[in-house]
Write a protein that holds these residues in place. Structure first.
Motif, PDB file in Angstrom:
ATOM      1  N   PHE A  74       0.821  -1.221   0.000  1.00 23.92           N
ATOM      2  CA  PHE A  74       0.000   0.000   0.000  1.00 23.92           C
ATOM      3  C   PHE A  74       0.851   1.266   0.000  1.00 23.92           C
ATOM      4  N   THR A 101      -5.103  -0.830   5.939  1.00 20.86           N
ATOM      5  CA  THR A 101      -5.671   0.160   5.007  1.00 20.86           C
ATOM      6  C   THR A 101      -6.179   1.383   5.763  1.00 20.86           C
ATOM      7  N   LYS A 106      -6.372   3.938   2.848  1.00 24.18           N
ATOM      8  CA  LYS A 106      -6.746   3.359   1.550  1.00 24.18           C
ATOM      9  C   LYS A 106      -8.256   3.097   1.505  1.00 24.18           C
ATOM     10  N   ASP A 111      -8.749   0.866  -3.862  1.00 27.04           N
ATOM     11  CA  ASP A 111      -7.354   0.465  -3.608  1.00 27.04           C
ATOM     12  C   ASP A 111      -7.239  -1.018  -3.249  1.00 27.04           C
ATOM     13  N   TYR A 112      -8.290  -1.562  -2.704  1.00 27.91           N
ATOM     14  CA  TYR A 112      -8.238  -2.981  -2.320  1.00 27.91           C
ATOM     15  C   TYR A 112      -9.642  -3.560  -2.264  1.00 27.91           C
TER      16      TYR A 112
END
Lengths: 263, 208
Positions: A74, A101, A106, A111-112
């Protein structure tokens, strides 16, 4: 020697460094360096598949490994698509992902994403090659995969730059057997120490692009990240614990030899 | 300190009590672990597998081909009924057939052919590495590989040169077992450290 006394001595050896840090230095081994470099050269925006292939009993080792690897990914603005091939790893994997995160700010979906769990890892790994949405029509939170921007970018392994298996068993081997051999994707393995020796042949053959083993590997990774964490703290206790075990083995052998002479 | 941390800490202490001797607290925690693990697996399986892969496709999208794995799965349960148990063979045959078909080529390629290729080497050292060290490393690998294989070659009695060579293989195996055992000790100690960090840090709050 009374066995309870041995337990107390080992407990004391691992507890003291938690209060009085020893300031030990960690030398980074080539396999951990290779793992780190494989991630470090990925351009921002790359997509990495992270599989949480562990169970709750090994969380003391897998947590530092997962934290270090996820922080690195990240921090480099790499997007993460994650899943678990073991039921117990599902909740743990999601928690680890959420903690890191949140720390790094994030956003879920962009982002994920966390796909969740599917049984039969051979079928799951092969199925992802056909299409992520075929194996996981919805993510772990119940969102349609088509509603997530990151999932829209990932159809199958073609869009995945790298596969990382954080494991306490033989799952990294299956990622090599089915994802790497067939789809030619590089695989990294972050495994518990007990599994590390089994995987060195895969590292030597190039089937693993890097290998991080146990708390020691996590500590080395934290050195490379420049952010001491759980692995670094644990290794001081580990070192003193090992020293105590060596001393106990020597005492045990000397006692045995002296008794043998008397006989 | 929240309730879940306290419950986890108390259960950890219950398990550690076995180090003194077997006792009802340990038994309670052990049985609880088994029960919770099975319950957790069941919930995850229903929530992550049966609902999205079975009930939703069938009930919402009328995806009829899903009936095939449903019937195959149901046939496995016929093992519980003595008169019908032969029907489970159909599903088992499917699982074994597909499993072997998928596994054999992948395993052969990844674990035998690629590993064999990795054990073959050029006499020329790769750029940037010491030639003597490279040759020494590769020779040790070659010696280890062939002597361990000789140890597991049972078609000829282990006497003469084969006996000596397979004996060398046992030394390589002992080194492997020693390294594996060392890593195992390290791994188990890590688990203990994790628990101690949890008890002293997360529960009592003595650690930063």
């Amino acid at each position: 020697m009374n066995r309870q006394l041995i337990y107390i001595l080992i407990l004391a050896a691992i507890t003291v460094p938690l209060f009085l840090p020893l300031g030990l230095k960690h030398r980074v081994t080539p396999e951990v360096e290779r793992f780190y470099q494989t991630i470090d050269v990925l351009p921002a925006g790359s997509i990495v598949l992270v599989s949480f292939d562990f169970e709750a009993s090994t969380v003391a080792e897998t947590r530092p490994l997962a934290y270090a690897v996820l922080r690195h990914l990240f921090s480099n603005n790499v997007s993460v698509v994650s899943l678990s091939t073991l039921a117990e790893g599902t909740g743990l994997g999601y928690n680890f992902l959420s903690e890191i995160t949140e720390e790094l700010g994030k956003k879920y979906g962009e982002d994920y994403i966390f796909l969740g769990f599917r049984p039969q890892y051979q079928a799951t790994i092969l199925g992802l090659g056909e299409g992520f949405s075929k194996v996981f029509p919805k993510d772990y939170l119940g969102n349609e995969l088509s509603s997530l921007p990151l999932a829209e970018r990932v159809k199958n392994y073609d869009q995945i730059n790298l596969i990382i298996s954080i494991a306490d068993g033989d799952l990294p081997q299956y990622w090599v057997d089915y994802a790497q051999t067939r789809y030619k994707k590089p695989v990294l393995a972050a495994v518990t120490a007990v599994m590390a020796t089994s995987y060195y042949p895969y590292l030597a053959s190039g089937q693993f692009s890097g290998l991080v083993g146990g708390l020691k590997g996590a500590a080395e990774y934290e050195v490379l990240l420049g952010k001491p964490g759980l692995g670094f703290k644990g290794m001081e206790s580990q070192s003193l614990g090992h020293l105590m075990i060596i001393i106990l083995i020597i005492i045990g052998n000397l006692t045995f030899l002296s008794q043998k002479k008397r006989i | 300190m929240d309730l879940s941390t306290t419950v986890a800490a108390i259960l950890t202490l219950f398990i550690f009590s076995f180090l003194y001797r077997d006792n009802p607290f340990y038994k309670f925690a052990e049985h609880l672990l088994v029960g919770v693990s099975v319950g957790y697996f069941l919930v995850i399986s229903i929530d992550n597998v049966l609902i999205p892969k079975l009930s939703e496709p069938l009930l919402k999208r009328q995806d009829w081909p899903v009936l095939v794995p449903l019937v195959a799965g149901a046939l496995i349960l016929t093992r519980l009924v003595p008169g019908w148990s032969n029907w489970s063979q159909v599903s088992l045959a499917l699982v074994i057939g597909v499993g072997a078909g998928v596994a054999i080529p992948a395993t052969l390629q990844a674990q035998i052919l690629t590993q064999m290729k990795a054990s073959m080497f050029s006499l020329e050292a790769p750029p940037g590495s010491s030639a003597a060290l490279y040759l020494f490393e590769r020779s040790v690998i070659l010696l280890g590989l062939t002597s361990v294989l000789a140890y597991f070659f049972f078609s000829k009695e282990h006497k003469g040169w084969l006996g000596s060579y397979s004996k060398l293989g046992t030394y390589f195996l002992m080194i492997f077992f020693g390294a594996t055992f060392g890593y195992t000790v390290m791994s188990r100690l890590s688990l203990l450290i994790g628990r101690v960090q949890f008890l002293l840090g997360d529960w009592i709050g003595l650690l930063n």
